[in-house]
Design a protein around this motif. Sequence first.
Motif, PDB file in Angstrom:
ATOM      1  N   GLU B 126       0.791  -1.400   0.061  1.00 48.87           N
ATOM      2  CA  GLU B 126      -0.036   0.148  -0.043  1.00 48.87           C
ATOM      3  C   GLU B 126       0.841   1.017   0.055  1.00 48.87           C
ATOM      4  O   GLU B 126       0.227   2.393  -0.016  1.00 48.87           O
ATOM      5  CB  GLU B 126      -0.944  -0.092   1.136  1.00 48.87           C
ATOM      6  CG  GLU B 126      -2.096  -1.041   1.148  1.00 48.87           C
ATOM      7  CD  GLU B 126      -2.882  -0.593  -0.156  1.00 48.87           C
ATOM      8  OE1 GLU B 126      -3.816   0.287  -0.028  1.00 48.87           O
ATOM      9  OE2 GLU B 126      -2.933  -1.348  -0.977  1.00 48.87           O
ATOM     10  N   SER B 127       2.189   1.191   0.068  1.00 43.95           N
ATOM     11  CA  SER B 127       2.897   2.325   0.009  1.00 43.95           C
ATOM     12  C   SER B 127       3.236   2.767  -1.228  1.00 43.95           C
ATOM     13  O   SER B 127       3.288   1.828  -2.241  1.00 43.95           O
ATOM     14  CB  SER B 127       4.389   2.010   0.755  1.00 43.95           C
ATOM     15  OG  SER B 127       5.217   1.068  -0.073  1.00 43.95           O
ATOM     16  N   ILE B 204      -6.923  -9.105   4.043  1.00 42.81           N
ATOM     17  CA  ILE B 204      -7.978  -8.674   5.105  1.00 42.81           C
ATOM     18  C   ILE B 204      -7.324  -7.134   5.547  1.00 42.81           C
ATOM     19  O   ILE B 204      -8.096  -6.248   5.755  1.00 42.81           O
ATOM     20  CB  ILE B 204      -8.191  -9.668   6.143  1.00 42.81           C
ATOM     21  CG1 ILE B 204      -8.868 -10.622   5.760  1.00 42.81           C
ATOM     22  CG2 ILE B 204      -9.095  -8.806   7.609  1.00 42.81           C
ATOM     23  CD1 ILE B 204      -9.383 -11.686   6.829  1.00 42.81           C
ATOM     24  N   ALA B 207      -7.484  -4.497   2.791  1.00 41.97           N
ATOM     25  CA  ALA B 207      -8.961  -3.880   2.854  1.00 41.97           C
ATOM     26  C   ALA B 207      -9.062  -2.996   3.920  1.00 41.97           C
ATOM     27  O   ALA B 207      -9.599  -1.874   3.615  1.00 41.97           O
ATOM     28  CB  ALA B 207     -10.024  -5.123   3.102  1.00 41.97           C
ATOM     29  N   GLN B 208      -8.716  -3.063   4.933  1.00 39.95           N
ATOM     30  CA  GLN B 208      -8.704  -1.868   6.149  1.00 39.95           C
ATOM     31  C   GLN B 208      -7.916  -0.906   5.922  1.00 39.95           C
ATOM     32  O   GLN B 208      -8.197   0.176   6.236  1.00 39.95           O
ATOM     33  CB  GLN B 208      -8.320  -2.811   7.534  1.00 39.95           C
ATOM     34  CG  GLN B 208      -8.846  -1.932   8.820  1.00 39.95           C
ATOM     35  CD  GLN B 208      -9.826  -2.462   9.611  1.00 39.95           C
ATOM     36  OE1 GLN B 208     -10.020  -3.589   9.744  1.00 39.95           O
ATOM     37  NE2 GLN B 208     -10.893  -1.604   9.958  1.00 39.95           N
ATOM     38  N   LYS B 210      -7.147   0.283   3.047  1.00 38.35           N
ATOM     39  CA  LYS B 210      -8.006   1.133   1.936  1.00 38.35           C
ATOM     40  C   LYS B 210      -8.958   1.895   2.533  1.00 38.35           C
ATOM     41  O   LYS B 210      -9.420   2.929   1.731  1.00 38.35           O
ATOM     42  CB  LYS B 210      -8.335   0.111   0.775  1.00 38.35           C
ATOM     43  CG  LYS B 210      -7.332  -0.423   0.318  1.00 38.35           C
ATOM     44  CD  LYS B 210      -7.802  -0.691  -1.421  1.00 38.35           C
ATOM     45  CE  LYS B 210      -6.772  -1.327  -2.202  1.00 38.35           C
ATOM     46  NZ  LYS B 210      -5.674  -0.299  -2.622  1.00 38.35           N
ATOM     47  N   ALA B 211      -9.580   1.458   3.576  1.00 33.44           N
ATOM     48  CA  ALA B 211     -10.519   2.104   4.464  1.00 33.44           C
ATOM     49  C   ALA B 211     -10.179   3.344   5.047  1.00 33.44           C
ATOM     50  O   ALA B 211     -11.048   4.448   5.476  1.00 33.44           O
ATOM     51  CB  ALA B 211     -11.362   1.428   5.189  1.00 33.44           C
ATOM     52  N   TYR B 217      -3.682  11.174   5.580  1.00 38.94           N
ATOM     53  CA  TYR B 217      -2.276  11.083   5.049  1.00 38.94           C
ATOM     54  C   TYR B 217      -2.162  12.475   4.497  1.00 38.94           C
ATOM     55  O   TYR B 217      -0.832  12.816   4.855  1.00 38.94           O
ATOM     56  CB  TYR B 217      -2.439  10.120   3.745  1.00 38.94           C
ATOM     57  CG  TYR B 217      -2.708   8.660   3.974  1.00 38.94           C
ATOM     58  CD1 TYR B 217      -1.746   7.935   4.943  1.00 38.94           C
ATOM     59  CD2 TYR B 217      -3.668   7.920   3.501  1.00 38.94           C
ATOM     60  CE1 TYR B 217      -1.795   6.538   5.203  1.00 38.94           C
ATOM     61  CE2 TYR B 217      -3.805   6.495   3.819  1.00 38.94           C
ATOM     62  CZ  TYR B 217      -2.805   6.028   4.591  1.00 38.94           C
ATOM     63  OH  TYR B 217      -2.975   4.603   5.024  1.00 38.94           O
ATOM     64  N   GLN B 235      -1.279   4.260  10.563  1.00 40.47           N
ATOM     65  CA  GLN B 235      -2.102   2.918   9.883  1.00 40.47           C
ATOM     66  C   GLN B 235      -2.010   1.786  10.688  1.00 40.47           C
ATOM     67  O   GLN B 235      -3.085   1.052  11.125  1.00 40.47           O
ATOM     68  CB  GLN B 235      -0.880   2.352   8.849  1.00 40.47           C
ATOM     69  CG  GLN B 235      -1.021   3.485   7.704  1.00 40.47           C
ATOM     70  CD  GLN B 235       0.183   3.010   6.589  1.00 40.47           C
ATOM     71  OE1 GLN B 235       1.294   3.074   6.895  1.00 40.47           O
ATOM     72  NE2 GLN B 235      -0.331   3.279   5.283  1.00 40.47           N
TER      73      GLN B 235
END
Lengths: 305, 321
Positions: B126-127, B204, B207-208, B210-211, B217, B235
């Motif tokens: 996700e980075s 999982i 997904a969290q 991304k929420a 940020y 995070q």
Amino acid sequence: MTATVTPTSTSASPARTSAAGTRRSGSKGRPSTIIVTAVLVVVALYFLIPVYWVVVAATKSTEDLFSTNGFWFAPTVALWDNLAQVLSYDNGIFIRWFLNSVLYAGIGALLATYFAAAGGYALAKYEFRGRNLVFGTILGGVLVPGTATALPLFLLFSQLGLANTYWSVLLPSLVSPFGLFLCRIYSQATVDTSLIEAARLDGAGELRIFHTIGLRVLTPALVTVFLFQLVGIWNNYFLPLVMLSDSGLYPITLGLNNWLSQVDRLPEFYELTTGGVLLSIIPLSIAMVVLQRFWRGGLTEGSVK
Amino acid sequence: MTATSPTARTGQVASAQPSARPGKRGDRTGAASRAPWLLLAPFLALFILTFVLPIFVAVGSSFTKVTRSGLFGEAGVKSEFAGFSNYAQALADGSFVASIGRMLLFGVVQVPVMIVLCTVLALMLESASAKWPGFFRAAYFLPYGVPGVIATILWSFLYVPGLSPLFDVAALVGLTPDFLGANTVLWSIANIVTWSYTGYNMLIIVAQLKAIPGELYEAAKVDGASTWRVALSIQLPLIRPALVLTTVFSIIGTLQLFAEAQVLKTVAPTIDSQYTPNLSAYTTAFAYNDYNVAAAQAVLIAVAAFVLSFAFLKFTNRKSS
């Protein structure tokens, strides 16, 4: 095991090198990108090498399997012979196992999703006596290990005459407490109560409202529940092992283990097993990669209350 | 419905005008009060058949002793209340207790390793530093589609000397590993479990992640926070629910471990028929035909899983408050 250690030790370095601006801005060619990508590649090798090995192994004859390097193809490619043998052995029992798995997982997941949706919707959208008791009991079911119920279920089903039938594996697959839990959360968040009231004023019956409005709004959550249940049933081993004694009813997991247990006596079962493993992981691997975004979408929306 | 209509009909109470409304709505509430039960009926019926009844059967038979007279029980089968004698017998069995201890050791090492690994992978994917995140996510998630039995068959081929190319690779650096030895086979199983479930748990957590709202940020960026700092202060605290969920499921999964050990048993002679608690219960039931002691073992495993996940939830709740 080595791959599991590397990311933890190197993950500190991108933090040190990258400044605040790295996030969400293109950072091609920065040292952090190289290090992070290198780590991701190493980890990807760990996850993909066993699959690569079975692809290579399935192309070899039994002699080549033991005499040539396991990570590279042998001069003679015996893939088609092997696969033909897998499909024809014992009058095509492998195809039968495969179809059994499709039956258990496909029908089981479809019905389980429908039942979980109806139940979750009912618990979210109606006030009724006993609601909390019902929900609490079902939630307890999420924490009950599946294997803990398998043994007593076998005793129960043998008394009912259901053991060693398709029903003995299918019936327990129709229940997904976790699916109901997800559907309840999602119903609370997305099914509009005023829409239901409006449908009632138009004279629509309660069940019709669920089938026309409820199911449509719930669709993203239903995809997630369906996939969870599909993979859960496809991967299940303990329940069919306990329930089934007739090899004609076996799902693919049980059947392949049956072949593996014979390699000690008959080495040609190595070929059957590697070929069978290859054939069995292809469909679900493709499904995993293609449907990956549905998992993510469904889970994210489920977690936002 | 029956509760509201008498008051509406008698209508002795001063307010006559509201009584008309509940009477009219009576049919509606009647249909509406049946509807949830209709919708719940299929799920509840199956839930009772496959969850509630088996639990009662298990608890019931764990407190029962069955004595058969005659060689095949043809002279009559007698069931009687046995108190805790089945539990006593299960707990007096050194191998069964040892298998629980083995799973605790397994869990203490494997669960944290896997949770740390999947968290780090999720954060890296996700980075912004990650290239081709879609490809890597798919590659890591792929093993989840491989059933535990098949994964074990796959890895067992890689653990067997003579067949596995891993030994050739190890020989290059001067190592002679023994994946199936008495002390190492537990960690070979841990490797299979980690391989199978890391990608799933990672998804999982992704997904969290991304929420998490983008403004957080942006705010961190304005404050000049480093990636490391964003991970630690934004995070990690916000993905806590996902971490707790995956850890609880992993704890339950660890105590249920069965397929991996049972399949690896065919190539690893050091795995006995009571290597894991579930394997033990399976052996007791189907090799010794002692269903009552097996039921007691199944109940003990479920209770242990419940107590451990409950204790973990309590522990994390206390830490957060």
